[in-house]
Scaffold this active site. Structure first.
Site, PDB file in Angstrom:
ATOM      1  N   ARG A  61      -2.461  -7.883  -0.986  1.00 34.66           N
ATOM      2  CA  ARG A  61      -2.452  -8.930  -0.095  1.00 34.66           C
ATOM      3  C   ARG A  61      -3.816  -9.213   0.409  1.00 34.66           C
ATOM      4  NH1 ARG A  61       2.430  -7.596   3.541  1.00 34.66           N
ATOM      5  NH2 ARG A  61       2.069  -9.550   4.833  1.00 34.66           N
TER       6      ARG A  61
ATOM      7  N   LEU B 252       7.632  -0.561  -0.902  1.00 34.87           N
ATOM      8  CA  LEU B 252       7.357  -2.092  -0.930  1.00 34.87           C
ATOM      9  C   LEU B 252       7.547  -2.721   0.333  1.00 34.87           C
ATOM     10  CD1 LEU B 252       9.546  -2.992  -4.482  1.00 34.87           C
ATOM     11  CD2 LEU B 252       6.825  -2.458  -3.991  1.00 34.87           C
ATOM     12  N   ASP B 253       6.762  -3.795   0.676  1.00 34.94           N
ATOM     13  CA  ASP B 253       6.911  -4.499   2.113  1.00 34.94           C
ATOM     14  C   ASP B 253       8.228  -4.938   1.954  1.00 34.94           C
ATOM     15  OD1 ASP B 253       4.365  -3.821   2.624  1.00 34.94           O
ATOM     16  OD2 ASP B 253       3.373  -5.406   1.727  1.00 34.94           O
ATOM     17  N   ARG B 254       8.436  -5.677   3.125  1.00 38.11           N
ATOM     18  CA  ARG B 254      10.086  -6.223   3.132  1.00 38.11           C
ATOM     19  C   ARG B 254      10.136  -7.382   2.147  1.00 38.11           C
ATOM     20  NH1 ARG B 254      10.753  -9.671   8.548  1.00 38.11           N
ATOM     21  NH2 ARG B 254       9.720 -10.976   7.311  1.00 38.11           N
TER      22      ARG B 254
END
Length: 293
Positions: free
Chosen positions: A235, A135-137
């Protein structure tokens, strides 16, 4: 972490070699190679066996999988972990927003890897960091860690074959159609190391399915399912439709409603890597997203 697994051979595997059986059980080439140095890595009916030995229906095969990786390069830093599920093979956590998964430049001691290292050491377990769904930050939610080489091998293969169903929740600007699918390849923006874009000439295939759940104040709550796992896929795809996630520093830096991109890994559905039992792990919706609707 070392892992010992017992297999009761059934009729469908009668007559095949130990190696072929283990390959069908998800043992990678690396794991099989690591077992060669141990004389008792393979026990067939209680006796040391070789990879070429044939198994018969009713045989008991005991396999010892040694841990070959190290956790020494990750600094253990005690931090709170929201644990969704844990057993000898996997640890599933609810990752908070603003926590990187892996250490990197500027983030050496505030990552999930640091927290997991401290947690495992507090239990006396040697579990190198093996993250299955990254997962992204700023993306929160359910994330799986494999605690041994075998569970990592099996789950990684299932990710590639799309056998782990991932359900995300996202808040986007605007009101998209009630449901839809985005099938558009994603590639790197040539002038950036991290930014991605829809690129029909050089991008890699990417497919995203979405369903609108709610609308409020010009924003929509979406349920999203991924067929592929490209970097920044949700995104980029939602921005390409004209419905970007707000507070996204790369693709929509509008912080009027949110302080981080409202994207949450809500649910993971998959079969346990060793037992085969179905698992459905759900991470509670974070307050910044729940309060908006």
């Amino acid at each position: 972490m070392d892992r010992t697994v017992d297999y009761q051979i059934t009729k469908e595997y009668d007559g095949i070699s130990v190696l072929d059986f283990l390959r069908q059980m998800g043992f990678s080439r690396h794991i099989l190679s690591s077992m060669k140095t141990e004389k008792t890595a393979i026990l067939l009916n209680g006796e040391p066996g070789g990879g070429r030995a044939a198994v018969r229906s009713g045989d008991l095969l005991r396999i010892h999988v040694p841990e070959t990786a190290s956790d020494e390069n990750i600094v253990p830093v005690p931090m709170a972990l929201s644990i969704l599920y844990e057993d000898i093979d996997i640890l599933a956590v609810n990752k908070p927003a603003d926590m990187p998964v892996h250490p990197s430049h500027g983030h050496y001691e505030n990552t999930l890897a640091n927290a997991a290292a401290a947690y495992f050491r507090s239990k006396g377990e040697c579990c190198p960091f093996r993250c299955i769904n990254r997962l992204d930050r700023d993306t929160s939610g359910a994330l799986i860690l494999a605690k041994n080489p075998l569970s990592a091998s099996i789950l990684s293969a299932r990710m590639k074959s799309r056998e782990i169903r991932r359900t995300y929740l996202a808040v986007v600007k605007g009101i998209p159609p009630f449901s839809g699918t985005v099938s558009a390849p994603i590639g790197r923006v040539s002038s950036s190391v991290i930014e991605r874009q829809v690129d029909f000439e050089q991008g890699e295939p990417a497919v995203t399915h979405f369903e609108r759940l709610a609308v409020r104040d010009g924003h929509s709550l979406l349920e999203i399912h991924l067929e592929t796992g490209r970097t920044h896929q949700i995104r980029v795809h939602m921005k390409s439709l004209g419905y970007p996630l707000p507070a996204d520093y790369l693709y929509c830096p509008d912080y009027s409603r949110f302080s981080r991109q409202p994207l949450h890994s809500f649910q993971l559905d998959f079969s346990h890597p060793l037992t085969g039992h179905p698992l459905c792990l759900t991470a509670p919706v974070p307050g910044d997203m729940a309060s908006h609707f």
